[in-house]
Design a protein around this motif. Structure first.
Motif, PDB file in Angstrom:
ATOM      1  N   ARG A 147     -11.832  21.616  13.490  1.00 41.98           N
ATOM      2  CA  ARG A 147     -11.846  20.389  12.695  1.00 41.98           C
ATOM      3  C   ARG A 147     -10.443  19.808  12.594  1.00 41.98           C
ATOM      4  NH1 ARG A 147     -15.809  21.786   7.585  1.00 41.98           N
ATOM      5  NH2 ARG A 147     -17.439  22.751   8.832  1.00 41.98           N
ATOM      6  N   VAL A 148     -10.398  18.479  12.450  1.00 44.29           N
ATOM      7  CA  VAL A 148      -9.136  17.779  12.238  1.00 44.29           C
ATOM      8  C   VAL A 148      -9.219  17.116  10.868  1.00 44.29           C
ATOM      9  CG1 VAL A 148      -7.607  15.947  13.048  1.00 44.29           C
ATOM     10  CG2 VAL A 148      -8.863  17.338  14.707  1.00 44.29           C
ATOM     11  N   GLU A 149      -8.186  17.329  10.043  1.00 43.62           N
ATOM     12  CA  GLU A 149      -8.166  16.764   8.698  1.00 43.62           C
ATOM     13  C   GLU A 149      -6.814  16.124   8.419  1.00 43.62           C
ATOM     14  OE1 GLU A 149      -9.094  19.939   6.017  1.00 43.62           O
ATOM     15  OE2 GLU A 149     -11.135  20.138   6.771  1.00 43.62           O
ATOM     16  N   SER A 150      -6.837  15.034   7.656  1.00 45.97           N
ATOM     17  CA  SER A 150      -5.607  14.378   7.232  1.00 45.97           C
ATOM     18  C   SER A 150      -4.974  15.190   6.105  1.00 45.97           C
ATOM     19  CB  SER A 150      -5.928  12.964   6.735  1.00 45.97           C
ATOM     20  OG  SER A 150      -4.766  12.359   6.218  1.00 45.97           O
ATOM     21  N   VAL A 151      -3.634  15.308   6.155  1.00 46.04           N
ATOM     22  CA  VAL A 151      -2.911  16.051   5.138  1.00 46.04           C
ATOM     23  C   VAL A 151      -1.800  15.149   4.599  1.00 46.04           C
ATOM     24  CG1 VAL A 151      -1.549  18.119   4.655  1.00 46.04           C
ATOM     25  CG2 VAL A 151      -3.363  18.202   6.371  1.00 46.04           C
ATOM     26  N   HIS A 152      -1.865  14.764   3.370  1.00 48.59           N
ATOM     27  CA  HIS A 152      -0.820  13.977   2.714  1.00 48.59           C
ATOM     28  C   HIS A 152      -0.455  12.693   3.457  1.00 48.59           C
ATOM     29  CE1 HIS A 152      -0.337  17.279  -0.020  1.00 48.59           C
ATOM     30  NE2 HIS A 152      -0.057  18.100   0.970  1.00 48.59           N
ATOM     31  N   LEU A 188      -0.315  22.180  12.229  1.00 50.97           N
ATOM     32  CA  LEU A 188      -0.008  20.843  11.727  1.00 50.97           C
ATOM     33  C   LEU A 188       0.619  19.970  12.805  1.00 50.97           C
ATOM     34  CD1 LEU A 188       1.503  21.782   8.261  1.00 50.97           C
ATOM     35  CD2 LEU A 188      -0.798  20.935   8.739  1.00 50.97           C
ATOM     36  N   PHE A 189       0.291  18.665  12.741  1.00 48.62           N
ATOM     37  CA  PHE A 189       0.810  17.675  13.676  1.00 48.62           C
ATOM     38  C   PHE A 189       1.261  16.450  12.898  1.00 48.62           C
ATOM     39  CE2 PHE A 189      -2.052  20.317  16.038  1.00 48.62           C
ATOM     40  CZ  PHE A 189      -1.455  20.455  17.283  1.00 48.62           C
ATOM     41  N   GLU A 190       2.261  15.759  13.413  1.00 53.50           N
ATOM     42  CA  GLU A 190       2.755  14.529  12.803  1.00 53.50           C
ATOM     43  C   GLU A 190       1.890  13.333  13.187  1.00 53.50           C
ATOM     44  OE1 GLU A 190       5.269  14.319  10.570  1.00 53.50           O
ATOM     45  OE2 GLU A 190       5.393  16.507  10.691  1.00 53.50           O
ATOM     46  N   ALA A 191       1.263  13.391  14.345  1.00 57.07           N
ATOM     47  CA  ALA A 191       0.474  12.262  14.842  1.00 57.07           C
ATOM     48  C   ALA A 191      -0.992  12.663  15.000  1.00 57.07           C
ATOM     49  CB  ALA A 191       1.022  11.779  16.183  1.00 57.07           C
ATOM     50  N   GLN A 192      -1.880  11.753  14.601  1.00 57.87           N
ATOM     51  CA  GLN A 192      -3.308  12.021  14.721  1.00 57.87           C
ATOM     52  C   GLN A 192      -3.706  12.240  16.174  1.00 57.87           C
ATOM     53  OE1 GLN A 192      -5.897   8.961  13.207  1.00 57.87           O
ATOM     54  NE2 GLN A 192      -7.732  10.170  13.572  1.00 57.87           N
ATOM     55  N   GLU A 193      -3.160  11.457  17.081  1.00 57.22           N
ATOM     56  CA  GLU A 193      -3.523  11.593  18.493  1.00 57.22           C
ATOM     57  C   GLU A 193      -3.194  12.986  19.026  1.00 57.22           C
ATOM     58  OE1 GLU A 193      -2.715   9.550  22.852  1.00 57.22           O
ATOM     59  OE2 GLU A 193      -2.020   8.521  21.065  1.00 57.22           O
ATOM     60  N   ALA A 194      -2.041  13.512  18.656  1.00 56.12           N
ATOM     61  CA  ALA A 194      -1.663  14.861  19.091  1.00 56.12           C
ATOM     62  C   ALA A 194      -2.616  15.900  18.513  1.00 56.12           C
ATOM     63  CB  ALA A 194      -0.231  15.167  18.682  1.00 56.12           C
ATOM     64  N   ALA A 195      -2.998  15.724  17.260  1.00 57.46           N
ATOM     65  CA  ALA A 195      -3.941  16.655  16.627  1.00 57.46           C
ATOM     66  C   ALA A 195      -5.298  16.607  17.318  1.00 57.46           C
ATOM     67  CB  ALA A 195      -4.084  16.333  15.139  1.00 57.46           C
ATOM     68  N   GLU A 196      -5.779  15.397  17.603  1.00 51.88           N
ATOM     69  CA  GLU A 196      -7.077  15.243  18.271  1.00 51.88           C
ATOM     70  C   GLU A 196      -7.047  15.848  19.675  1.00 51.88           C
ATOM     71  OE1 GLU A 196      -9.835  14.297  16.926  1.00 51.88           O
ATOM     72  OE2 GLU A 196      -9.230  13.163  15.157  1.00 51.88           O
ATOM     73  N   ASP A 197      -5.947  15.643  20.395  1.00 47.94           N
ATOM     74  CA  ASP A 197      -5.826  16.220  21.740  1.00 47.94           C
ATOM     75  C   ASP A 197      -5.849  17.745  21.682  1.00 47.94           C
ATOM     76  OD1 ASP A 197      -5.697  13.711  22.882  1.00 47.94           O
ATOM     77  OD2 ASP A 197      -3.507  13.744  23.145  1.00 47.94           O
ATOM     78  N   PHE A 198      -5.108  18.318  20.743  1.00 49.37           N
ATOM     79  CA  PHE A 198      -5.089  19.771  20.594  1.00 49.37           C
ATOM     80  C   PHE A 198      -6.485  20.284  20.223  1.00 49.37           C
ATOM     81  CE2 PHE A 198      -4.629  23.596  17.978  1.00 49.37           C
ATOM     82  CZ  PHE A 198      -3.965  24.424  18.877  1.00 49.37           C
ATOM     83  N   ALA A 199      -7.142  19.593  19.295  1.00 46.01           N
ATOM     84  CA  ALA A 199      -8.488  19.990  18.870  1.00 46.01           C
ATOM     85  C   ALA A 199      -9.464  19.941  20.039  1.00 46.01           C
ATOM     86  CB  ALA A 199      -8.968  19.097  17.730  1.00 46.01           C
ATOM     87  N   ASP A 200      -9.379  18.905  20.863  1.00 46.54           N
ATOM     88  CA  ASP A 200     -10.257  18.810  22.039  1.00 46.54           C
ATOM     89  C   ASP A 200     -10.041  20.000  22.975  1.00 46.54           C
ATOM     90  OD1 ASP A 200     -11.476  16.468  21.205  1.00 46.54           O
ATOM     91  OD2 ASP A 200     -10.204  15.165  22.436  1.00 46.54           O
ATOM     92  N   GLY A 201      -8.780  20.384  23.174  1.00 42.68           N
ATOM     93  CA  GLY A 201      -8.482  21.539  24.015  1.00 42.68           C
ATOM     94  C   GLY A 201      -9.038  22.830  23.440  1.00 42.68           C
ATOM     95  N   GLU A 202      -8.954  22.972  22.120  1.00 40.72           N
ATOM     96  CA  GLU A 202      -9.494  24.171  21.468  1.00 40.72           C
ATOM     97  C   GLU A 202     -11.018  24.198  21.551  1.00 40.72           C
ATOM     98  OE1 GLU A 202      -7.545  26.940  19.763  1.00 40.72           O
ATOM     99  OE2 GLU A 202      -6.625  25.983  21.507  1.00 40.72           O
ATOM    100  N   GLY A 258     -15.738  26.664  24.052  1.00 39.39           N
ATOM    101  CA  GLY A 258     -17.062  26.303  24.555  1.00 39.39           C
ATOM    102  C   GLY A 258     -17.863  25.465  23.578  1.00 39.39           C
ATOM    103  N   LEU A 259     -17.179  24.682  22.741  1.00 42.43           N
ATOM    104  CA  LEU A 259     -17.836  23.826  21.752  1.00 42.43           C
ATOM    105  C   LEU A 259     -17.973  22.414  22.306  1.00 42.43           C
ATOM    106  CD1 LEU A 259     -15.819  24.992  18.619  1.00 42.43           C
ATOM    107  CD2 LEU A 259     -18.133  25.683  19.269  1.00 42.43           C
ATOM    108  N   PRO A 260     -18.843  21.585  21.698  1.00 46.07           N
ATOM    109  CA  PRO A 260     -18.951  20.190  22.133  1.00 46.07           C
ATOM    110  C   PRO A 260     -17.600  19.487  22.016  1.00 46.07           C
ATOM    111  CG  PRO A 260     -20.705  20.741  20.598  1.00 46.07           C
ATOM    112  CD  PRO A 260     -19.760  21.906  20.613  1.00 46.07           C
TER     113      PRO A 260
END
Length: 64
Positions: A10-15, A33-47, A52-54
């Motif tokens: 999961r990706v969640e906004s923090v502060h 933790l990531f400073e940019a949403q795009e970086a967080a989303e990219d990392f989450a997609d890789g995970e 083996g998740l959608p």
């Protein structure tokens, strides 16, 4: 997201300035933790791929 649940990512906004990626894997939850949403989303997609998740989580979380 609780330990002992199935694998999940999961990706969640923090502060409004950071984004957290929560990864549940084999009963252990880790956070990165990531400073940019795009970086967080990219990392989450890789995970999700690694686990083996959608590619994207469901549009609505029934537990939210």
């Amino acid at each position: 997201m609780v330990a002992d649940e199935p694998n999940d990512v999961r990706v969640e906004s923090v502060h409004r300035r950071q984004w957290a990626v929560l990864v549940a894997e084999n009963g252990t939850v880790t956070q990165r933790l990531f400073e940019a949403q795009e970086a967080a989303e990219d990392f989450a997609d890789g995970e999700r791929t690694r686990l083996g998740l959608p590619a994207k989580p469901p549009a609505e979380d029934p537990l939210a």
